[in-house]
Design an enzyme around this catalytic site. Structure first.
Site, PDB file in Angstrom:
ATOM      1  N   SER A  21     -20.585  29.796  15.667  1.00  0.00           N
ATOM      2  CA  SER A  21     -19.371  30.427  15.862  1.00  0.00           C
ATOM      3  C   SER A  21     -19.557  31.620  15.063  1.00  0.00           C
ATOM      4  O   SER A  21     -18.841  32.946  15.475  1.00  0.00           O
ATOM      5  CB  SER A  21     -18.119  29.694  15.711  1.00  0.00           C
ATOM      6  OG  SER A  21     -17.866  29.476  14.150  1.00  0.00           O
ATOM      7  N   ARG A  99     -30.804  25.128   5.852  1.00  0.00           N
ATOM      8  CA  ARG A  99     -32.304  24.786   4.739  1.00  0.00           C
ATOM      9  C   ARG A  99     -32.267  25.780   3.872  1.00  0.00           C
ATOM     10  O   ARG A  99     -31.693  27.119   3.855  1.00  0.00           O
ATOM     11  CB  ARG A  99     -33.270  25.034   5.987  1.00  0.00           C
ATOM     12  CG  ARG A  99     -33.513  23.932   7.050  1.00  0.00           C
ATOM     13  CD  ARG A  99     -34.602  24.270   7.703  1.00  0.00           C
ATOM     14  NE  ARG A  99     -35.823  23.827   6.817  1.00  0.00           N
ATOM     15  CZ  ARG A  99     -36.395  22.671   6.445  1.00  0.00           C
ATOM     16  NH1 ARG A  99     -35.781  21.539   6.667  1.00  0.00           N
ATOM     17  NH2 ARG A  99     -37.326  22.485   5.476  1.00  0.00           N
ATOM     18  N   LEU A 100     -32.825  25.448   2.784  1.00  0.00           N
ATOM     19  CA  LEU A 100     -33.013  26.459   1.593  1.00  0.00           C
ATOM     20  C   LEU A 100     -34.298  27.262   1.965  1.00  0.00           C
ATOM     21  O   LEU A 100     -35.365  26.886   2.706  1.00  0.00           O
ATOM     22  CB  LEU A 100     -33.249  25.699   0.599  1.00  0.00           C
ATOM     23  CG  LEU A 100     -32.284  25.223  -0.457  1.00  0.00           C
ATOM     24  CD1 LEU A 100     -32.802  24.476  -1.601  1.00  0.00           C
ATOM     25  CD2 LEU A 100     -31.123  26.156  -0.700  1.00  0.00           C
ATOM     26  N   ASN A 115     -25.773  35.172   3.382  1.00  0.00           N
ATOM     27  CA  ASN A 115     -25.412  33.843   3.753  1.00  0.00           C
ATOM     28  C   ASN A 115     -23.853  33.702   3.866  1.00  0.00           C
ATOM     29  O   ASN A 115     -23.090  34.392   2.915  1.00  0.00           O
ATOM     30  CB  ASN A 115     -25.944  32.584   2.942  1.00  0.00           C
ATOM     31  CG  ASN A 115     -25.469  31.109   3.349  1.00  0.00           C
ATOM     32  OD1 ASN A 115     -25.318  30.903   4.596  1.00  0.00           O
ATOM     33  ND2 ASN A 115     -25.077  30.472   2.418  1.00  0.00           N
ATOM     34  N   HIS A 117     -20.537  31.016   3.257  1.00  0.00           N
ATOM     35  CA  HIS A 117     -20.299  29.535   2.869  1.00  0.00           C
ATOM     36  C   HIS A 117     -18.712  29.178   2.833  1.00  0.00           C
ATOM     37  O   HIS A 117     -18.056  30.146   2.437  1.00  0.00           O
ATOM     38  CB  HIS A 117     -20.970  29.253   1.176  1.00  0.00           C
ATOM     39  CG  HIS A 117     -20.820  27.983   0.799  1.00  0.00           C
ATOM     40  ND1 HIS A 117     -21.715  26.858   1.309  1.00  0.00           N
ATOM     41  CD2 HIS A 117     -19.944  27.357   0.138  1.00  0.00           C
ATOM     42  CE1 HIS A 117     -21.227  25.831   0.907  1.00  0.00           C
ATOM     43  NE2 HIS A 117     -20.201  26.030  -0.256  1.00  0.00           N
TER      44      HIS A 117
END
Ligand code: GAR
Length: 210
Positions: A21, A99-100, A115, A117
């Protein structure tokens, strides 16, 4: 109008593991003319990710790179890098990519990986951030867009948005309220980057005026 100034759309590569989304919000912002950018590739570690379907619907190359097709993490990341570089990606966006990323990857795309979060970092990094906030008893929750470093959800913060936690909230209702803010601030943070308006000073990210 920005195109009239001669700027070219910034080439975005999106990494996503699921629903997509946030990817959709980015595509919508571009299509609405709010973001001078182009999603040139969407890559997922999950072959069945809805994000890949969304990409295809918009004519964007959709690449599936499952980790278990590679003998180790370094090989997987090398394939990611090849795909991103093959599409001349300028800015990498993690949008629900679970994933890191390793040092090698981040070195290649220095200050060019963002990113989103679903918490007000540094509170509640990691999985199920909305559940963590609810169970902790936080009265304010929210989301964060940040540059990615080697830590989990730890890099310099670009934008945050807060939402109230209501007594009646479930993880679902809180997540929905936060997600609406994610869809607003992620395209906004990308816009600041594409306009060259973000300055990193130590851990602080300053947004230069328009
Ligand atoms: C979003 O809530 C995003 O903030 C979160 O995963 C969801 C992906 O939704 N990311 C993380 O938790 C990263 N640590 P989407 O696939 O619909 O964009």
């Amino acid at each position: 109008m920005r195109e009239e100034r001669g700027r070219k759309p910034v080439r975005l590569g999106v990494l996503a593991s699921g629903r997509g989304s946030n990817l959709q919000a980015i595509i919508d912002a571009i299509e609405a003319g709010r973001l001078l950018a182009q999603v040139v590739v969407v890559i997922s570690d999950k072959p069945r990710a809805q994000a890949l379907e969304r990409a295809k619907r918009h004519g964007i190359p959709a690449v599936s790179l499952p980790v278990d097709h590679f003998s180790n993490r370094a090989d997987h990341e090398a394939a990611l890098v090849r795909s991103l570089q093959g599409h001349n990606v300028e800015l990498v966006l993690l949008a629900g990519y679970m994933r890191l990323l390793g040092r090698g990857f981040l070195h290649i795309f220095q200050q060019r990986v963002m990113n989103i979060h679903p918490s007000l970092l540094p509170a509640f990094p990691g999985l199920e951030a909305q559940r963590q906030a609810l169970e902790y008893g936080a009265k304010v929750a929210g989301c964060t867009v940040h540059f990615v470093d080697e830590g989990m959800d730890q890099g310099p913060i670009i934008l945050q948005a807060a939402v109230p936690v209501l007594d009646s909230d479930t993880v679902g209702s809180l997540s929905e309220r936060i997600l609406a803010e994610e869809h607003r601030i992620y395209p906004e943070a990308i816009r600041l980057w594409t306009e060259g308006r973000l300055r990193l000073e130590g851990r602080r990210v300053r947004s230069l005026p328009d």
